[in-house]
Design an enzyme around this catalytic site. Structure first.
Site, PDB file in Angstrom:
ATOM      1  N   ALA A 214       0.854  -1.331   0.010  1.00  8.38           N
ATOM      2  CA  ALA A 214       0.005  -0.239  -0.055  1.00  8.38           C
ATOM      3  C   ALA A 214       0.853   1.102  -0.136  1.00  8.38           C
ATOM      4  O   ALA A 214       2.209   1.252   0.316  1.00  8.38           O
ATOM      5  CB  ALA A 214      -0.889  -0.144   1.243  1.00  8.38           C
ATOM      6  N   PHE A 215       0.260   2.387  -0.272  1.00 11.30           N
ATOM      7  CA  PHE A 215       0.848   3.647  -0.519  1.00 11.30           C
ATOM      8  C   PHE A 215       1.757   4.019   0.809  1.00 11.30           C
ATOM      9  O   PHE A 215       2.636   4.601   0.788  1.00 11.30           O
ATOM     10  CB  PHE A 215       0.252   4.687  -1.063  1.00 11.30           C
ATOM     11  CG  PHE A 215      -0.920   5.423  -0.052  1.00 11.30           C
ATOM     12  CD1 PHE A 215      -2.210   4.822   0.504  1.00 11.30           C
ATOM     13  CD2 PHE A 215      -0.546   6.555   0.701  1.00 11.30           C
ATOM     14  CE1 PHE A 215      -2.828   5.306   1.560  1.00 11.30           C
ATOM     15  CE2 PHE A 215      -1.406   6.914   1.728  1.00 11.30           C
ATOM     16  CZ  PHE A 215      -2.535   6.481   1.892  1.00 11.30           C
ATOM     17  N   LYS A 216       1.321   3.466   2.066  1.00 14.06           N
ATOM     18  CA  LYS A 216       1.926   3.850   3.299  1.00 14.06           C
ATOM     19  C   LYS A 216       3.477   3.596   3.506  1.00 14.06           C
ATOM     20  O   LYS A 216       4.076   4.157   4.179  1.00 14.06           O
ATOM     21  CB  LYS A 216       1.062   2.992   4.361  1.00 14.06           C
ATOM     22  CG  LYS A 216      -0.522   3.182   4.450  1.00 14.06           C
ATOM     23  CD  LYS A 216      -0.753   4.376   4.849  1.00 14.06           C
ATOM     24  CE  LYS A 216      -2.386   4.525   4.793  1.00 14.06           C
ATOM     25  NZ  LYS A 216      -3.053   5.774   5.392  1.00 14.06           N
ATOM     26  N   ASP A 217       3.751   2.585   2.699  1.00 12.75           N
ATOM     27  CA  ASP A 217       5.060   2.070   2.562  1.00 12.75           C
ATOM     28  C   ASP A 217       5.936   3.350   2.017  1.00 12.75           C
ATOM     29  O   ASP A 217       7.132   3.224   2.581  1.00 12.75           O
ATOM     30  CB  ASP A 217       5.330   0.859   1.714  1.00 12.75           C
ATOM     31  CG  ASP A 217       4.746  -0.284   2.148  1.00 12.75           C
ATOM     32  OD1 ASP A 217       5.092  -0.630   3.435  1.00 12.75           O
ATOM     33  OD2 ASP A 217       4.275  -1.302   1.443  1.00 12.75           O
TER      34      ASP A 217
ATOM     35  N   LEU B 244       6.355   5.373   5.191  1.00 16.06           N
ATOM     36  CA  LEU B 244       7.022   4.731   6.356  1.00 16.06           C
ATOM     37  C   LEU B 244       8.189   3.774   6.342  1.00 16.06           C
ATOM     38  O   LEU B 244       8.783   3.843   7.390  1.00 16.06           O
ATOM     39  CB  LEU B 244       5.698   3.707   6.762  1.00 16.06           C
ATOM     40  CG  LEU B 244       4.660   4.600   7.749  1.00 16.06           C
ATOM     41  CD1 LEU B 244       3.522   3.717   7.511  1.00 16.06           C
ATOM     42  CD2 LEU B 244       5.297   4.800   9.085  1.00 16.06           C
TER      43      LEU B 244
END
Ligand SMILES: Cc1ncc(COP(=O)(O)O)c(C=O)c1O
Ligand SMILES: N[C@@H](CCOP(=O)(O)O)C(=O)O
Length: 467
Positions: free
Chosen positions: A111-114, A117
């Site tokens: 997901a784009f969170k990587d 993060l």
């Protein structure tokens, strides 16, 4: 670069301080004191650069004295190297003559969170090295932030992470990506409540002086400024590939906590020619109501096939209100206190006009979402995830000048939500090999009521208190 609270009554911090603090002590969110800008020449010079080098150029003005340029470059090269399965990190895929998908899901947790993060994990490590203090990261997730943050922090010394998710309201893949990480510093909590309840608990812990004073709390949600800073990069990287600064580009962003689309706003404030930012919501449509009718009032959260966007209180909207209100922290503090009591806020005409200059919005229901998944599949053979489909449906239904390329942010890999994708398209997306044995791994998670006492009691038993 100095960071101030949106509510104007917290210590002013540098980048390192704002990153480690997460939420401001007055309940507000940290923002840069002023938006830095890149000139047209600097933007043009981004053409052809790698993702990591683009990240250095875009983020350098935000880090101030907290990191040297070489230190930042080292962190970006490590963050955007082998942990991403695509050499371009965030590749673009063309759907038709004007619609594009920006694939943000090639990181370890799909997901784009990587994208943010992986960097934030390294920033924590860099800023904590040499300090004796232990940090307790607390977070709330509707599925994707949790897995990406756990991947980034699992096994790191000096940090424990406590991640709250709403029990039964994340997909099986999302849950397992969190609960099968058995590192001793990872603590998964399933609460009996919604994502909003989880997010409210996290904010309450930051605002409880006894608790926050006992543990060194920090945040991995997009309330942490460093998260958004890292997300600004892919707007520049993408627009330049499509002809910026000569050609303006529009972005359609599936939106929940208003973090991803706020990063687009920051890119525009920094000088990127952004023609429009489309705020695409599911039926939990508080942001669409706010932007289209000035009505920022909460209702009951409806569970949908886009669970990561089943959110009513969009934390980062406060950052936009701060700018729209002329950065008057005291006035915004009053406004937010009123909202926290009544769960409703009416946007003034001036705020709405200010927002309308850049933002537009759409509410997409289940039929619209499934139609967009089918359209992408029939047209290009692409399977897209339901969140991405919300963005694509909004992009296709809104009136944007025909010469402007429209980029929909593909925020998750379709295999995170296989049931919804299969229902819409008849095709079941397979998990990429890098997470292939997810369903064979052991899970560890505790279930708690969504109360301050239960959650703080649980954390206090396991976290490391300040010396
Ligand atoms: C897959 C996916 N799409 C979209 C969103 C919404 O992004 P934001 O909360 O930054 O608005 C989320 C959650 O944040 C998500 O996990
Ligand atoms: N959809 C999110 C909700 C939290 O968003 P964040 O960007 O503020 O961390 C999730 O996946 O948890």
């Amino acid at each position: 670069m100095r960071y101030v609270s949106t509510r104007g009554n917290a210590p002013v911090l540098d980048f390192e301080g704002a990153t480690l603090a997460g939420l401001a002590a007055d309940g507000g969110l940290y923002v840069p004191e002023a938006w830095p800008t890149l000139s047209r020449e600097q933007i043009a010079d981004l053409a052809g650069l790698s993702y990591a080098e683009t990240a250095v150029r875009v983020m350098l003005p935000f880090v101030g004295d907290s990191l040297s340029e070489d230190e930042l470059r080292d962190l970006c090269e490590r963050a955007y190297g082998t942990r991403f399965a695509h050499a371009a990190v965030t590749p673009l895929v063309q759907l038709d003559h004007r619609h594009w998908l920006l694939e943000l899901f090639h990181g370890p947790t799909l997901a784009f969170k990587d994208v943010a993060l992986q960097l934030l994990g390294l920033l924590f490590e860099r800023f904590l090295t040499g300090r004796s203090e232990h940090v307790t990261v607390i977070g709330a997730t509707s599925g994707d932030t949790g897995s990406a943050a756990i991947d980034a922090l699992a096994g790191r010394t000096g940090v424990d992470i406590f991640m709250l998710h709403p029990h039964g309201r994340v997909s099986d893949v999302q849950r397992r990506q969190m609960t099968t990480v058995l590192a001793p510093n990872v603590h998964n909590i399933a609460i009996d409540g919604s994502f909003d309840d989880a997010q409210a608990l996290v904010k309450a812990m930051f605002n409880a002086p006894d608790f926050a004073g006992r543990f060194h709390l920090s945040a991995v949600n997009s309330i942490n400024w460093a998260r958004l800073m890292a997300q600004v990069v892919y707007y520049f990287y993408t627009a330049v590939r499509l002809g910026a600064p000569e050609r303006p580009v529009a972005f359609s962003v599936p939106t929940g906590n208003f973090g991803d689309v706020f990063a687009g706003y920051v890119a525009q404030r920094m000088g990127l020619p952004v023609a429009k930012l489309v705020v695409a919501t599911n039926v939990n449509d508080i942001l669409h109501r706010a932007l289209s009718a000035g009505d920022y009032s909460t209702g009951t959260v409806t569970a949908t096939d886009t669970p990561s966007m089943d959110i009513q209180v969009s934390s980062n909207f406060e950052r936009l209100l701060h700018d729209l209100g002329g950065r008057d922290g005291a006035a915004l503090a009053l406004q937010m206190q009123g909202f926290e009591t009544s769960r409703a806020m009416q946007l003034s005409g001036a705020h709405r006009d200010g927002a309308a200059a850049l933002f537009t919005s759409a509410r997409i229901d289940a039929g619209g979402m499934m139609g967009a998944m089918r359209w992408a599949c029939e047209r290009t053979g692409e399977l897209i995830d339901p969140h991405t489909a919300i963005g694509l449906a909004a992009a296709r239904e809104l009136d944007i000048a025909p010469e402007v390329p429209v980029v929909t942010l593909a925020t998750a890999h379709p295999a995170k939500f296989p049931d919804a994708v299969e229902r819409a398209t008849g095709h079941r997306p397979a998990l990429p090999a890098r997470v292939g044995d997810l369903f064979e791994r052991e899970e560890r998670c505790d279930r708690l009521p969504a109360t301050f006492e239960a959650v703080t009691g649980y954390i206090a038993e396991r976290a490391v208190a300040r010396a």
